[in-house]
Design a protein around this motif. Structure first.
Motif, PDB file in Angstrom:
ATOM      1  N   LYS A   1      48.421  80.045  19.642  1.00 15.29           N
ATOM      2  CA  LYS A   1      48.063  79.284  20.843  1.00 15.29           C
ATOM      3  C   LYS A   1      46.932  78.315  20.546  1.00 15.29           C
ATOM      4  CE  LYS A   1      46.423  79.853  25.615  1.00 15.29           C
ATOM      5  NZ  LYS A   1      46.067  80.823  26.689  1.00 15.29           N
ATOM      6  N   TYR A   2      45.898  78.788  19.867  1.00 16.47           N
ATOM      7  CA  TYR A   2      44.744  77.925  19.573  1.00 16.47           C
ATOM      8  C   TYR A   2      45.148  76.750  18.693  1.00 16.47           C
ATOM      9  CZ  TYR A   2      40.295  76.190  17.932  1.00 16.47           C
ATOM     10  OH  TYR A   2      39.240  75.356  17.627  1.00 16.47           O
TER      11      TYR A   2
ATOM     12  N   ALA B   1      47.566  84.766  19.678  1.00 19.33           N
ATOM     13  CA  ALA B   1      46.285  84.139  20.004  1.00 19.33           C
ATOM     14  C   ALA B   1      45.977  82.977  19.064  1.00 19.33           C
ATOM     15  CB  ALA B   1      45.160  85.177  19.941  1.00 19.33           C
TER      16      ALA B   1
ATOM     17  N   TYR C   1      41.348  84.207  23.583  1.00 17.79           N
ATOM     18  CA  TYR C   1      42.803  84.251  23.458  1.00 17.79           C
ATOM     19  C   TYR C   1      43.257  85.601  22.896  1.00 17.79           C
ATOM     20  CZ  TYR C   1      42.864  79.173  24.232  1.00 17.79           C
ATOM     21  OH  TYR C   1      42.727  77.919  24.763  1.00 17.79           O
TER      22      TYR C   1
END
Length: 336
Positions: A221-222, A218, A330
């Motif tokens: 990804k961010y 998560a 996410y």
């Protein structure tokens, strides 16, 4: 500073507006303010009085202490021990909660504090600070450890002091967030940043990129989306900041928005997070939410966590509300 409200005046006005808050609360805040003025002076003196460098001791966390860590802790404890406004206190630097002297008067509040946050910056002449939190204590006997283990949502007050080019105190009693700058010439804090608000969106993030290989999907990804900028799915460019001082990171977010992340990672799987819930995450979460931001672990709102110990660590994601919500989403996707 003609026309500007002093911190003392502000505290008295807050006292009148808050139900159930007595003069003891105002006097307790004044004790904390005095201690922070003393710490500010020591930080400014630095090597002139020989207080920089390591103390060759470790705190309860197993971290090497700086001389100023020890001095700041002693200043806070001395300032709060004898004035009758507290039933007890807890410091990041002490293994157990700090009991008052037997003959000291007792009050109806508990104080928790990180006496010198960002101490790795001390010898580099970079920003450090003090973080504090105040809880109610309703008991009539000596408090126990469990009395300190209150959710962050139960805080009466939280604040931090930034020892930078100027000394600034940021404070909330649950009625918004205000900032006060110390006038060194007269020794008084003045209201200089009324009703501080965090923008809901931002184009700036802060994270320690050296831990990238240990992050959960998560967070990867961010950050990847932010780094791609206009060429990625966010369609805008982001700047990255990392000061390694929580007080400085939060102050920057309060003044111009952004996101700060010290997320869970697998570098040390036995450690739930890096930052201390009681001394860092809870008070900062209270401040950030009062300023319109959000504070989360990725799985749970910080202020909803039931503490299990006074030195408990947690992941921390805080800042502009929409950005924090995106990062949390996410995490939810990661768990599905």
């Amino acid at each position: 500073m003609s026309g500007k409200m002093t911190l003392t005046q502000f505290i008295l006005e807050q006292q009148r507006a808050l139900r159930g808050v007595s003069g003891d609360f105002s006097l307790l805040l004044n004790d904390i303010v005095l201690a922070c003025k003393k710490i500010s002076y020591r930080v400014n003196q630095g090597d002139l009085i020989g207080i920089l460098g390591n103390a060759e001791t470790e705190n309860v966390q197993g971290e090497v202490q700086k001389k100023l860590d020890i001095i700041s802790n002693e200043i806070m404890i001395d300032a709060l021990s004898w004035n009758g406004h507290l039933a007890g206190m807890a410091s990041e630097e002490n293994e157990d909660w700090v009991r008052l002297p037997e003959d000291a008067p007792r009050g109806k509040y508990l104080a928790l504090f990180d006496p010198l946050d960002g101490s790795s910056n001390i010898d580099l002449n970079l920003t450090v600070g003090t973080i504090f939190s105040i809880l109610r204590y309703e008991g009539k006997k000596e408090p126990s450890l469990n009395d300190f283990l209150q959710k962050g949502s139960q805080q009466v007050c939280a604040g931090f002091v930034l020892y930078g080019p100027s000394t600034i105190m940021v404070l909330t009693t649950g009625q918004g967030v205000n900032g006060f700058t110390l006038d060194q010439a007269v020794g008084e804090f003045y209201l200089t940043h009324p009703d501080m608000k965090i923008t809901e969106e931002c184009s700036e993030f802060a994270i320690n990129m050296s831990n990238q290989r240990f992050w959960e999907p998560a967070v990867k990804k961010y950050v990847d989306e932010c780094v791609l900028g206009e060429d990625g799915p966010r369609n805008k460019n982001f700047n990255m900041r990392w000061i390694a001082s929580l007080v400085a990171e939060v102050y920057r977010i309060l003044t111009r928005g952004g996101v700060f992340m010290y997320p869970y990672d697998v570098k040390n799987p036995n450690q739930a997070g890096r930052l201390r819930l009681m001394y860092e995450a809870n008070p900062m979460a209270f401040i950030v939410e009062q300023a319109g931001g959000a504070c989360h672990t990725g799985r749970q709102r910080i202020l909803d966590i039931q503490p299990e110990g006074i030195h408990q660590r947690v992941p921390l994601i805080l800042g502009s509300k929409k950005e924090v919500a995106r990062i949390v989403s996410y995490h939810h996707q990661q768990q599905e």
